[in-house]
Design a protein around this motif. Structure first.
Motif, PDB file in Angstrom:
ATOM      1  N   GLU A 181      98.298  74.759 105.516  1.00  0.00           N
ATOM      2  CA  GLU A 181      96.875  74.658 105.194  1.00  0.00           C
ATOM      3  C   GLU A 181      96.366  73.253 105.521  1.00  0.00           C
ATOM      4  N   ALA A 182      95.100  73.169 105.923  1.00  0.00           N
ATOM      5  CA  ALA A 182      94.506  71.894 106.332  1.00  0.00           C
ATOM      6  C   ALA A 182      94.552  70.853 105.214  1.00  0.00           C
ATOM      7  N   THR A 183      94.299  71.259 103.975  1.00  0.00           N
ATOM      8  CA  THR A 183      94.293  70.283 102.882  1.00  0.00           C
ATOM      9  C   THR A 183      95.680  69.702 102.638  1.00  0.00           C
ATOM     10  N   SER A 184      96.706  70.539 102.690  1.00  0.00           N
ATOM     11  CA  SER A 184      98.078  70.046 102.514  1.00  0.00           C
ATOM     12  C   SER A 184      98.456  69.109 103.649  1.00  0.00           C
ATOM     13  N   LEU A 185      98.136  69.517 104.868  1.00  0.00           N
ATOM     14  CA  LEU A 185      98.461  68.698 106.033  1.00  0.00           C
ATOM     15  C   LEU A 185      97.720  67.368 105.970  1.00  0.00           C
ATOM     16  N   SER A 186      96.457  67.398 105.586  1.00  0.00           N
ATOM     17  CA  SER A 186      95.653  66.183 105.495  1.00  0.00           C
ATOM     18  C   SER A 186      96.292  65.173 104.545  1.00  0.00           C
ATOM     19  N   ARG A 187      96.763  65.654 103.410  1.00  0.00           N
ATOM     20  CA  ARG A 187      97.432  64.798 102.422  1.00  0.00           C
ATOM     21  C   ARG A 187      98.712  64.195 103.005  1.00  0.00           C
ATOM     22  N   ILE A 188      99.488  65.026 103.687  1.00  0.00           N
ATOM     23  CA  ILE A 188     100.744  64.556 104.285  1.00  0.00           C
ATOM     24  C   ILE A 188     100.467  63.515 105.363  1.00  0.00           C
ATOM     25  N   LEU A 189      99.473  63.793 106.226  1.00  0.00           N
ATOM     26  CA  LEU A 189      99.140  62.842 107.298  1.00  0.00           C
ATOM     27  C   LEU A 189      98.666  61.508 106.738  1.00  0.00           C
ATOM     28  N   LYS A 190      97.865  61.558 105.673  1.00  0.00           N
ATOM     29  CA  LYS A 190      97.378  60.317 105.051  1.00  0.00           C
ATOM     30  C   LYS A 190      98.559  59.505 104.537  1.00  0.00           C
ATOM     31  N   SER A 243      87.640  64.417 119.136  1.00  0.00           N
ATOM     32  CA  SER A 243      88.858  64.794 118.418  1.00  0.00           C
ATOM     33  C   SER A 243      89.799  63.602 118.271  1.00  0.00           C
ATOM     34  N   VAL A 244      90.775  63.769 117.397  1.00  0.00           N
ATOM     35  CA  VAL A 244      91.732  62.718 117.083  1.00  0.00           C
ATOM     36  C   VAL A 244      93.133  63.201 117.438  1.00  0.00           C
ATOM     37  N   LEU A 245      93.899  62.303 118.050  1.00  0.00           N
ATOM     38  CA  LEU A 245      95.299  62.592 118.343  1.00  0.00           C
ATOM     39  C   LEU A 245      96.172  61.836 117.347  1.00  0.00           C
ATOM     40  N   VAL A 246      97.192  62.513 116.866  1.00  0.00           N
ATOM     41  CA  VAL A 246      98.162  61.890 115.974  1.00  0.00           C
ATOM     42  C   VAL A 246      99.336  61.442 116.831  1.00  0.00           C
ATOM     43  N   GLY A 249     103.195  54.053 107.743  1.00  0.00           N
ATOM     44  CA  GLY A 249     103.428  53.510 109.075  1.00  0.00           C
ATOM     45  C   GLY A 249     104.206  54.413 109.997  1.00  0.00           C
ATOM     46  N   LEU A 250     104.225  55.728 109.701  1.00  0.00           N
ATOM     47  CA  LEU A 250     104.950  56.671 110.546  1.00  0.00           C
ATOM     48  C   LEU A 250     104.106  57.200 111.695  1.00  0.00           C
ATOM     49  N   ILE A 251     102.810  57.273 111.463  1.00  0.00           N
ATOM     50  CA  ILE A 251     101.884  57.789 112.477  1.00  0.00           C
ATOM     51  C   ILE A 251     100.651  56.892 112.552  1.00  0.00           C
ATOM     52  N   GLU A 252      99.926  57.075 113.641  1.00  0.00           N
ATOM     53  CA  GLU A 252      98.601  56.473 113.746  1.00  0.00           C
ATOM     54  C   GLU A 252      97.688  57.489 114.413  1.00  0.00           C
ATOM     55  N   ARG A 253      96.437  57.433 114.027  1.00  0.00           N
ATOM     56  CA  ARG A 253      95.454  58.351 114.603  1.00  0.00           C
ATOM     57  C   ARG A 253      94.635  57.581 115.632  1.00  0.00           C
ATOM     58  N   ARG A 254      94.469  58.203 116.791  1.00  0.00           N
ATOM     59  CA  ARG A 254      93.686  57.588 117.880  1.00  0.00           C
ATOM     60  C   ARG A 254      92.694  58.608 118.409  1.00  0.00           C
ATOM     61  N   LYS A 255      91.569  58.102 118.878  1.00  0.00           N
ATOM     62  CA  LYS A 255      90.605  59.003 119.506  1.00  0.00           C
ATOM     63  C   LYS A 255      91.230  59.612 120.748  1.00  0.00           C
ATOM     64  N   ASN A 256      90.916  60.864 120.962  1.00  0.00           N
ATOM     65  CA  ASN A 256      91.398  61.565 122.140  1.00  0.00           C
ATOM     66  C   ASN A 256      90.665  60.991 123.354  1.00  0.00           C
ATOM     67  N   PRO A 257      91.389  60.437 124.347  1.00  0.00           N
ATOM     68  CA  PRO A 257      90.722  59.839 125.505  1.00  0.00           C
ATOM     69  C   PRO A 257      89.965  60.863 126.360  1.00  0.00           C
ATOM     70  N   LYS A 307     105.908  63.456 121.289  1.00  0.00           N
ATOM     71  CA  LYS A 307     106.354  62.060 121.312  1.00  0.00           C
ATOM     72  C   LYS A 307     105.565  61.194 122.287  1.00  0.00           C
ATOM     73  N   GLU A 308     105.182  61.761 123.416  1.00  0.00           N
ATOM     74  CA  GLU A 308     104.510  60.958 124.433  1.00  0.00           C
ATOM     75  C   GLU A 308     102.988  61.024 124.343  1.00  0.00           C
ATOM     76  N   GLU A 309     102.458  62.222 124.229  1.00  0.00           N
ATOM     77  CA  GLU A 309     101.009  62.424 124.317  1.00  0.00           C
ATOM     78  C   GLU A 309     100.291  62.424 122.975  1.00  0.00           C
ATOM     79  N   GLY A 310     101.041  62.540 121.894  1.00  0.00           N
ATOM     80  CA  GLY A 310     100.405  62.735 120.598  1.00  0.00           C
ATOM     81  C   GLY A 310      99.967  64.191 120.488  1.00  0.00           C
ATOM     82  N   THR A 311      99.464  64.565 119.339  1.00  0.00           N
ATOM     83  CA  THR A 311      99.058  65.937 119.090  1.00  0.00           C
ATOM     84  C   THR A 311      97.722  65.943 118.363  1.00  0.00           C
ATOM     85  N   PRO A 312      96.795  66.806 118.798  1.00  0.00           N
ATOM     86  CA  PRO A 312      95.522  66.885 118.071  1.00  0.00           C
ATOM     87  C   PRO A 312      95.771  67.266 116.609  1.00  0.00           C
ATOM     88  N   SER A 313      95.147  66.546 115.703  1.00  0.00           N
ATOM     89  CA  SER A 313      95.373  66.821 114.286  1.00  0.00           C
ATOM     90  C   SER A 313      94.965  68.246 113.929  1.00  0.00           C
TER      91      SER A 313
END
Length: 148
Positions: free
Chosen positions: A60-69, A88-91, A75-83, A44-50
């Protein structure tokens, strides 16, 4: 051996019942069990690496990728670059994602409360021991060992 006498039959049948129950509940919120599961596995606070979400959830990565998209489009998630590591990207959960996460958490809590109140503690302890042993045997590849 009859199908009803096998361990995997009962695990699969029970998991299918649980998945159906969660999907029915999630549909009331225009969601799916998979969406709820992802929401619950994002920090909730830090996000999670995709890249860590799939292995964390056994997906599986393909299933997860579809769900994340889909989740991003809704509007449930946003992807941000890992500072810390810009490669890497944080969800991250949006405000709407946090609301839906609370709904998913409440569904899981209600299910667990119902089971804990219906099954004696000693039986649950045995259940957890057995299911952990099954998982350990599978994870450590102790089921189908080839003899040398």
């Amino acid at each position: 051996m009859k199908q009803e006498d096998t361990i995997d039959f009962h695990i699969k049948r029970t998991w299918q019942s649980i998945a159906k129950m969660y999907n029915e509940e999630a549909s009331k919120y225009d969601a799916t069990m998979a969406t709820g599961y992802v929401l619950l596995n994002i920090d909730k606070e830090e996000g999670t690496p995709s890249t860590s979400l799939g292995p964390k959830m056994g997906m599986e990565a393909t299933s997860l990728s579809r769900i994340l998209k889909n989740m991003e489009e809704r509007g449930l998630i946003e992807r941000r670059k890992n500072p810390i590591d810009g490669r890497s990207v944080l969800v991250h959960l949006t405000d709407l994602g946090l609301e839906k996460r609370a709904d998913a958490k409440q569904a899981v809590v209600r299910f667990n409360e119902a089971i804990f109140s219906a099954v004696p503690e000693q039986k649950l302890e045995i259940f957890f021991e057995v299911i952990s042993k099954v998982n350990e045997l599978i994870t450590n590849r102790k089921i189908y060992l080839k003899e040398v």
